[in-house]
Design a protein around this motif. Structure first.
Motif, PDB file in Angstrom:
ATOM      1  N   ARG A   1       0.813  -1.200   0.000  1.00  0.00           N
ATOM      2  CA  ARG A   1       0.000   0.000   0.000  1.00  0.00           C
ATOM      3  C   ARG A   1       0.851   1.256   0.000  1.00  0.00           C
ATOM      4  O   ARG A   1       2.022   1.228   0.354  1.00  0.00           O
ATOM      5  N   SER A   2       0.202   2.347  -0.378  1.00  0.00           N
ATOM      6  CA  SER A   2       0.802   3.662  -0.204  1.00  0.00           C
ATOM      7  C   SER A   2      -0.314   4.629   0.153  1.00  0.00           C
ATOM      8  O   SER A   2      -1.455   4.474  -0.282  1.00  0.00           O
ATOM      9  N   LEU A   3       0.022   5.593   0.964  1.00  0.00           N
ATOM     10  CA  LEU A   3      -0.954   6.538   1.491  1.00  0.00           C
ATOM     11  C   LEU A   3      -0.224   7.835   1.752  1.00  0.00           C
ATOM     12  O   LEU A   3       0.903   7.827   2.265  1.00  0.00           O
ATOM     13  N   GLY A   4      -0.833   8.933   1.399  1.00  0.00           N
ATOM     14  CA  GLY A   4      -0.232  10.228   1.668  1.00  0.00           C
ATOM     15  C   GLY A   4      -1.308  11.266   1.889  1.00  0.00           C
ATOM     16  O   GLY A   4      -2.380  11.205   1.285  1.00  0.00           O
ATOM     17  N   PHE A   5      -1.045  12.209   2.795  1.00  0.00           N
ATOM     18  CA  PHE A   5      -1.990  13.287   3.062  1.00  0.00           C
ATOM     19  C   PHE A   5      -1.316  14.348   3.914  1.00  0.00           C
ATOM     20  O   PHE A   5      -0.231  14.137   4.454  1.00  0.00           O
ATOM     21  N   SER A   6      -1.990  15.483   4.026  1.00  0.00           N
ATOM     22  CA  SER A   6      -1.572  16.495   4.992  1.00  0.00           C
ATOM     23  C   SER A   6      -2.716  16.650   5.993  1.00  0.00           C
ATOM     24  O   SER A   6      -3.878  16.397   5.656  1.00  0.00           O
ATOM     25  N   ALA A   7      -2.380  17.039   7.211  1.00  0.00           N
ATOM     26  CA  ALA A   7      -3.386  17.175   8.266  1.00  0.00           C
ATOM     27  C   ALA A   7      -3.127  18.439   9.072  1.00  0.00           C
ATOM     28  O   ALA A   7      -1.985  18.868   9.236  1.00  0.00           O
ATOM     29  N   ALA A   8      -4.203  19.002   9.576  1.00  0.00           N
ATOM     30  CA  ALA A   8      -4.091  20.195  10.410  1.00  0.00           C
ATOM     31  C   ALA A   8      -3.593  19.845  11.808  1.00  0.00           C
ATOM     32  O   ALA A   8      -2.806  20.588  12.396  1.00  0.00           O
TER      33      ALA A   8
END
Length: 130
Positions: A108-115
């Motif tokens: 798998r791969s997962l990426g994001f930005s979060a506050a």
């Protein structure tokens, strides 16, 4: 950030474990709350366990991190994790004050930005083998 930056873990450990040593075993994406929850585990037992944990036998600490205000979510192959771990989790700050999270691995791969991010739950369990 190679060390877990959350105060909830600092309450349990003199030096919190390196995230690279904590297998990722749980991923939950909640589009309603724009959040992503990642579950990690470690065989490194707390230096200061919670009082009710001292009553039972355990060899693993599990902790769940909720990332809120998620944007730019990208994912592929969110199959079950590799049996040997194998996922690499990188958490870094960005210039706009957000946290950038990337998970890469054989399945798998997962990426994001979060506050924001916070440990929302810690628990101990007894695993047959680690």
């Amino acid at each position: 950030m190679s060390r877990a930056p959350w105060p909830e873990l600092a309450e349990l450990y003199d030096t919190p474990p390196e995230l690279s040593s904590c297998p990722l075993y749980y991923v939950h994406v909640d589009e309603r709350d724009t959040s992503v929850t990642l579950g990690f585990e470690t065989a490194r037992l707390p230096d200061r366990p919670e009082p009710d944990w001292e009553r039972g036998a355990y060899n693993t600490l599990r902790f769940f991190v909720v990332f809120s205000g998620v944007e730019d979510l990208r994912m592929a192959g969110l199959a079950a994790g590799h049996p040997d771990g194998g996922d690499h989790v990188l958490i870094s700050g960005s210039g706009d004050g957000r946290v950038r999270v990337t998970v890469t691995g054989p399945a798998r791969s997962l990426g994001f930005s979060a506050a924001t991010s916070a440990v929302t739950r810690t628990r101990v369990c007894l695993q047959g083998s680690l």
